[in-house]
Scaffold this active site. Structure first.
Site, PDB file in Angstrom:
ATOM      1  N   ASP A 203       0.840  -1.195   0.000  1.00 33.96           N
ATOM      2  CA  ASP A 203       0.000   0.000   0.000  1.00 33.96           C
ATOM      3  C   ASP A 203       0.885   1.258   0.000  1.00 33.96           C
ATOM      4  O   ASP A 203       1.861   1.337   0.752  1.00 33.96           O
ATOM      5  CB  ASP A 203      -0.868  -0.029   1.274  1.00 33.96           C
ATOM      6  CG  ASP A 203      -1.840   1.135   1.357  1.00 33.96           C
ATOM      7  OD1 ASP A 203      -2.837   1.116   0.625  1.00 33.96           O
ATOM      8  OD2 ASP A 203      -1.590   2.067   2.149  1.00 33.96           O
ATOM      9  N   GLU A 245      13.911 -14.180   0.686  1.00 33.72           N
ATOM     10  CA  GLU A 245      14.273 -15.273   1.601  1.00 33.72           C
ATOM     11  C   GLU A 245      13.347 -16.470   1.375  1.00 33.72           C
ATOM     12  O   GLU A 245      13.584 -17.557   1.871  1.00 33.72           O
ATOM     13  CB  GLU A 245      14.132 -14.814   3.074  1.00 33.72           C
ATOM     14  CG  GLU A 245      15.146 -13.773   3.501  1.00 33.72           C
ATOM     15  CD  GLU A 245      14.783 -13.098   4.851  1.00 33.72           C
ATOM     16  OE1 GLU A 245      13.853 -13.579   5.551  1.00 33.72           O
ATOM     17  OE2 GLU A 245      15.429 -12.083   5.164  1.00 33.72           O
TER      18      GLU A 245
END
Ligand code: NOJ
Ligand code: CA
Length: 534
Positions: A203, A245
């Site tokens: 956002d 990751e």
């Protein structure tokens, strides 16, 4: 089908959970309601669902004011139900994208409650606090994104300082210049990716970079309150490192900048966003040349393997059928053409719930207005069943809906449209299926054609297959410019023209020089003769 990443294969469907389906009759959509309607998503063959925020929130901005980034708001259900929703989606091959709101929290978030409690609190610097200007006004001239709010600063008499709120005063901006904030928000990302979430919509990403000196905008030719280059991209790269990751995850940014040069910067280098919402595209008038130039601009400005995200509606903007079709006439012909455009362009289509129905904005009487920024009409609940059968909640709720539904619920609801092969819903389902089955639409090369006035046309090619998409923006028939087209014959894969009763259906094919597009028609054609010279 193709070996491209999941987020390039099919559409990403935005659910605004408050307005999708209410499972417990309180008038507010929830996770239980959503879980019972996953067939609807499967029938649209979407690659993923993006949920607007379902986190704990006092709802000053209907979920974009988050009081706990790692829990579900009771209006929507429980964390357990969200886990089950994710599992159900995965069972159907649908990925799940959550909405992560890193720029601000709710003013009820424990971090902010601590921060505002005293100037010496260890969390004081987690938000942006400043003394007022010498004249007693706010620290600088920054304005809230919402016109009705005014200055982006709120005075707090507990500690006699102002805090920054780029949106409502109930949404204080987090201070990303503080490494503790950055680390805490990275942990939020890990929390959700550990739970099996496939991606995040970020956002207000353009707001993460602000001038640390908080200089006013006036008198400067660049803005200091957003898109601040010296920090914006490093910050995003830090987020991407966390996402990387985990295997096979995606981040798409709301980069609300109307300069495409600046937007594509957030895609550069392969270590920032996977996709950015293109708001220049969303703001286009209904004009073939304008569409062509923005599509071409992305190709020429972005790096060659940058991947476009195409969307024309979300929960912050008047709906496609209202913006483009509100002529009181012939139904959502333009919204139907747009559905083909989004599906057939190189890039990922984003659909806002209800667009698959050609839903217009709802009329909101003044006493029912709830949003600070006039966005209620596009957030009206989805009509699932005819009110004549299911009552005034139209299958959205058995209670009183939190916002009025559209007047046209009887004709436009899912149940009515599913029965009609010429409905916008049936068209949307066919387009979803086409996209899911076509390597050419997913990964094919793209070539914009010079097709003449009022016509937008492009070729998608992959191996020996050539697909031609063409849209007539005019309300009269149009022929494609001779010479723009390869010679030869074609099959009609799909037309968006619903025809009027008695119209001859579009024939199975023909030769290209004879092709005449009907008013506001979009077509997808398969070229079946070898290209000249090949
Ligand atoms: C963008 C969201 O889409 C909008 O709904 C919200 O009000 C602002 N960001 C603030 O979070
Ligand atoms: Ca509910």
């Amino acid at each position: 089908m193709s070996t491209s990443p999941w987020w390039q294969r099919g559409a990403i469907y935005q659910v605004y959970p408050r307005s999708f389906a209410d499972g417990n009759g309180d008038g507010i959509g929830d996770l239980q309601g959503l879980r019972t309607h996953l067939d609807h998503l499967s029938a649209l063959h979407v690659a993923a669902v993006w949920l607007s925020p379902v986190f704990r929130s006092p709802m000053a901005d209907f979920g974009y004011d988050v009081a706990d980034f790692c829990d579900v708001d009771p209006h929507f259900g429980t964390l357990d139900e969200l886990d089950r929703l994710i599992a159900d989606c995965h069972d159907r091959g649908i990925r799940v994208v959550l909405d992560w709101v890193p720029n601000h929290s709710s003013d009820q978030h424990p971090w902010f409650l601590a921060s505002r409690s005293s100037r010496d609190d260890p969390k004081r610097d987690w938000y942006v606090w400043r003394d007022g200007a010498p004249d007693g006004g706010p620290p600088n001239d920054w304005r809230s994104e919402f016109g009705a709010v005014g200055p982006a600063w709120t005075f707090d008499d507990r500690t006699d300082q102002w805090y920054l709120n780029s949106y409502t005063p109930q949404q204080p901006d987090l201070n990303w210049d503080n490494p503790e904030v950055e680390a805490a928000m990275h942990d939020v990302v890990r929390f959700w990716l550990d739970r099996g979430v496939d991606g995040l919509r970020i956002d207000a990403l353009q707001r993460l970079g602000k001038d640390p000196l908080l200089r006013s905008n006036a008198g400067s030719d660049i803005r200091h309150d957003q898109d601040w280059e010296p920090v914006a991209h490093a910050r995003l790269r830090g987020i991407r490192r966390v996402v990387d990751e985990y295997p096979d995850r995606m981040i798409v940014g709301e980069v609300y900048l109307l300069d495409l040069h600046r937007v594509v910067d957030y895609l550069a280098g392969g270590d920032q966003l996977h996709m950015a919402h293109n708001f220049v595209f969303l703001h286009l008038p209904w004009d073939a040349a304008a569409f062509r130039s923005v599509i071409g601009d992305f190709e020429s400005l972005a790096e060659p393997d940058a991947w476009p995200a195409w969307f024309l509606g979300n929960h912050d903007h008047s709906r496609i059928a209202t913006r483009y079709d509100d002529d009181g006439g012939s139904g959502p012909a333009r919204a139907r053409a747009v559905a083909l455009v989004l599906t057939a362009l190189r890039g990922t289509p984003f659909l806002f719930q209800g667009d698959e129905l050609g839903l217009p904005d709802a009329e909101i009487p003044p006493e029912r207005v709830v949003d600070v920024d006039g966005r209620d009409p596009e957030r009206a609940p989805l009509p699932w069943r005819p009110p004549s059968v299911a009552g005034p909640g139209a299958g959205f709720t058995t209670g009183t809906p939190w916002l009025p539904l559209v007047r046209e619920a009887e004709a436009l609801c899912v149940e009515t449209q599913a029965r009609d092969p010429r409905s916008t819903l049936s068209l949307s389902r066919r387009l979803g299926q086409l996209r899911a089955d076509s390597a050419t639409l997913q990964v094919g090369d793209q070539h914009l054609l010079d097709a003449g006035p009022d016509v937008l046309a492009w070729l998608r090619t992959h191996g020996t297959e050539r697909l031609l998409a063409a849209v007539n923006f005019a309300t009269e028939p149009r022929r494609l410019r001779a010479g723009a087209l390869p010679d030869g014959r074609y099959d009609v894969v799909l037309s968006t023209d619903a025809g009027s009763p008695g119209d001859a259906p579009r024939g199975p094919g023909g030769t290209l020089p004879e092709l005449v597009l009907r008013p506001t028609e979009a077509v997808l054609l398969r070229l079946i003769d070898p290209a000249p010279g090949s």
